[in-house]
Design an enzyme around this catalytic site. Structure first.
Site, mmCIF file in Angstrom:
data_model
loop_
_atom_site.group_PDB
_atom_site.id
_atom_site.type_symbol
_atom_site.label_atom_id
_atom_site.label_comp_id
_atom_site.label_asym_id
_atom_site.label_seq_id
_atom_site.Cartn_x
_atom_site.Cartn_y
_atom_site.Cartn_z
ATOM 1 N N HIS A 47 -1.224 -17.234 -78.770
ATOM 2 C CA HIS A 47 -3.099 -18.688 -78.277
ATOM 3 C C HIS A 47 -3.602 -16.870 -79.029
ATOM 4 O O HIS A 47 -5.244 -17.471 -79.104
ATOM 5 C CB HIS A 47 -3.501 -18.706 -77.327
ATOM 6 C CG HIS A 47 -2.036 -19.627 -76.784
ATOM 7 N ND1 HIS A 47 -2.143 -20.596 -77.256
ATOM 8 C CD2 HIS A 47 -1.497 -19.708 -75.375
ATOM 9 C CE1 HIS A 47 -1.361 -21.493 -76.988
ATOM 10 N NE2 HIS A 47 -0.775 -21.060 -76.116
ATOM 11 N N ASP A 103 -0.479 -15.937 -71.944
ATOM 12 C CA ASP A 103 0.624 -16.841 -72.514
ATOM 13 C C ASP A 103 1.094 -17.295 -73.042
ATOM 14 O O ASP A 103 0.556 -16.793 -74.571
ATOM 15 C CB ASP A 103 -0.429 -18.109 -71.039
ATOM 16 C CG ASP A 103 -1.127 -18.541 -72.246
ATOM 17 O OD1 ASP A 103 -1.593 -18.000 -72.849
ATOM 18 O OD2 ASP A 103 -1.868 -20.105 -72.773
ATOM 19 N N GLU A 104 2.124 -17.838 -73.120
ATOM 20 C CA GLU A 104 2.167 -18.123 -73.841
ATOM 21 C C GLU A 104 3.534 -17.277 -75.342
ATOM 22 O O GLU A 104 2.676 -17.291 -76.570
ATOM 23 C CB GLU A 104 2.498 -20.428 -74.651
ATOM 24 C CG GLU A 104 2.184 -20.467 -73.546
ATOM 25 C CD GLU A 104 1.712 -22.101 -73.856
ATOM 26 O OE1 GLU A 104 0.816 -21.944 -74.260
ATOM 27 O OE2 GLU A 104 2.047 -23.134 -73.047
ATOM 28 N N VAL A 105 3.445 -16.517 -75.076
ATOM 29 C CA VAL A 105 3.763 -15.318 -75.856
ATOM 30 C C VAL A 105 4.686 -15.909 -76.682
ATOM 31 O O VAL A 105 6.237 -14.935 -76.611
ATOM 32 C CB VAL A 105 3.396 -13.829 -76.002
ATOM 33 C CG1 VAL A 105 3.594 -12.602 -76.714
ATOM 34 C CG2 VAL A 105 2.639 -13.519 -74.295
#
Length: 466
Positions: A47, A103-105
């Site tokens: 992000h 998060d959400e790599v």
């Protein structure tokens, strides 16, 4: 909106001025005076669109076409993240905790350097992820050894306990488990938290949501959906073993951060009446490049309801009574109760009411399915448009009906604009209209333009058939 300096000044918003340093200090003073602490959240791995979209940092992307994932192999990337963290924490000297995101790599392991690194036998994407997080955490620890570090847990969920233990992550960070679903799986969530405890991560956080997380284009917050999410988290909390030290729950509110100052007071008042283990976490939309989520005013009744649900252990009669006393309603779609309140009930109450009404108009079948109108389907089909022909009297009928709809919407939009301008910057108001109003009206405008084109081709004009 953060006033980064030096090489990072490019990260500042270009659509409007970022917060001034004295404004950030005043936000903290307002919070601390009410017994609240600010916990900054700075993304350090995934992000990072707001950073990596800039040309100057382009070579720090994991893959060129993904703006959100940092290349973990570049020392310059680690230095960049550390500089961001230092500048933010310098302006938050009283904060005892810091959230480093992670998060959400999504694209980790897809870059050429990562592929080359992963070619060595025994290496995995999980190890690659952990090594970067540990590097960031240790960097913070060196300059602020007493700072508690928090990270999102989603990238840890598929990593084996053995890998986490061997990595050295334990003791450096506290995982924050996020799940915003009204049907959150209690049993699996408890098992996951127990697994984290088994590796030595006994201090854990939960994260719910009081707005956002429904669909990317939602305009009106569903209180019931978010209440259900919190009720599930209460079940999780009551099912945990004694060894898990649940630090608290973050009620995330997905929001663009400008304009929030004008409605901070009521939020803080609500928070101050809850226990110290709850806090708000304002995120920037689904990601930096997506559209605006529900505005704060339409989410306040949900926020109040969720806070009181956690405080009372359920959405009891007393919890509901407390929210109604404070805000006048527990559901922003309760127009009758909401509109009966004075404009001073809570900042944005009038805007919330208007947005609900406007959304109802925009979602009406009459507007959304105007192409199925009898006159359009009977006298202005794709065949008629191709042949450039239309019955002039029918054309007028279509235009009259379309104008009634458009005038009603435009009238409501102007009211919404007026109220939004009291709380938000002009650029945010225009962005909201362009994202949520214009796309819905565009098909109808296109239809009217096509009718005008055909009438002109037939040698007719609006005046001659009116």
């Amino acid at each position: 909106m953060f006033p980064y300096e030096g090489e990072l000044k490019v990260l500042q918003s270009t659509t409007q001025p970022p917060y001034r340093r004295d404004e950030i200090v005043s936000i903290q003073d307002a919070a601390y005076s009410r017994g609240l602490e600010i916990i900054p959240l700075v993304q350090t791995f995934g992000h990072l669109e707001f950073v990596l979209k800039h040309e100057v940092f382009r070579d720090l992307r994991e893959v060129d076409y993904c703006l959100g994932t940092l290349n973990p192999h570049r020392d310059a990337g680690v230095r960049l993240v550390q500089e961001m963290l230092q500048q933010v924490m310098k302006l938050h000297p009283k904060s005892t905790s810091l959230h480093i995101g992670a998060d959400e790599v999504y694209m980790l392991g897809h870059g050429d350097e990562s592929k080359h690194w992963l070619d060595v036998p025994g290496r995995s994407v999980h190890q690659l992820f952990l090594s970067h997080v540990i590097k960031v955490a240790k960097g913070v620890q060196e300059s602020a050894p007493n700072l508690n570090l928090i990270m999102w847990d989603d990238m840890l969920r598929s990593i084996t306990p053995e890998t986490i233990k061997e990595s050295g992550l334990v003791g450096l960070v506290q995982p924050m488990l996020w799940d915003y679903s009204p049907t959150l799986d209690v049993e699996n969530t408890v098992m996951l938290m127990e697994r984290y405890k088994s590796v030595g991560m006994s201090q854990q956080w939960a994260a719910s949501s009081f707005k956002g997380s429904t669909t990317v284009h939602t305009c009106v917050t569903s209180t019931q959906r978010h209440l259900d999410n919190h009720l599930q988290w209460l079940k999780v909390a009551s099912s945990l073993s004694a060894g898990i030290k649940l630090q608290g729950i973050a009620l995330t509110g997905w929001q663009r951060l400008d304009g929030i100052l004008t409605i901070t007071r009521i939020t803080i008042v609500l928070l101050a009446k809850t226990t110290t283990c709850m806090f708000l976490c304002f995120l920037l939309r689904y990601d930096h490049l997506s559209i605006l989520c529900e505005l704060m005013p339409v989410g306040l009744p949900s926020l109040g309801s969720c806070l009181q649900t956690l405080l009372h252990g359920g959405f009891t009669e007393e919890a509901q009574k407390k929210v109604v006393e404070t805000l006048g309603t527990v559901d922003v779609e309760d127009n009758e109760r909401l509109s009966s309140r004075t404009s001073s009930s809570f900042a944005g109450a009038k805007l919330a009411e208007l947005i609900v009404k406007l959304t109802s108009l925009l979602e009406s079948a009459e507007l959304r399915h105007f192409q199925n109108n009898m006159f359009v389907r009977g006298w202005f089909t794709p065949y008629h448009r191709q042949k450039k022909t239309i019955n002039p009297l029918i054309a007028q009928q279509i235009k009259t009906q379309a104008k009634i709809i458009l005038d009603a919407v435009e009238s409501q939009v102007q009211e919404v604009r007026g109220e939004m301008c009291l709380l938000y910057s002009d650029s945010t108001v225009q962005e909201w209209v362009d994202q949520h109003i214009t796309p819905v009206l565009e098909p109808l405008h296109n239809l009217l333009r096509e009718i005008e084109t055909v009438l002109n081709e037939m040698g007719l004009c609006t005046e001659s058939i009116s």
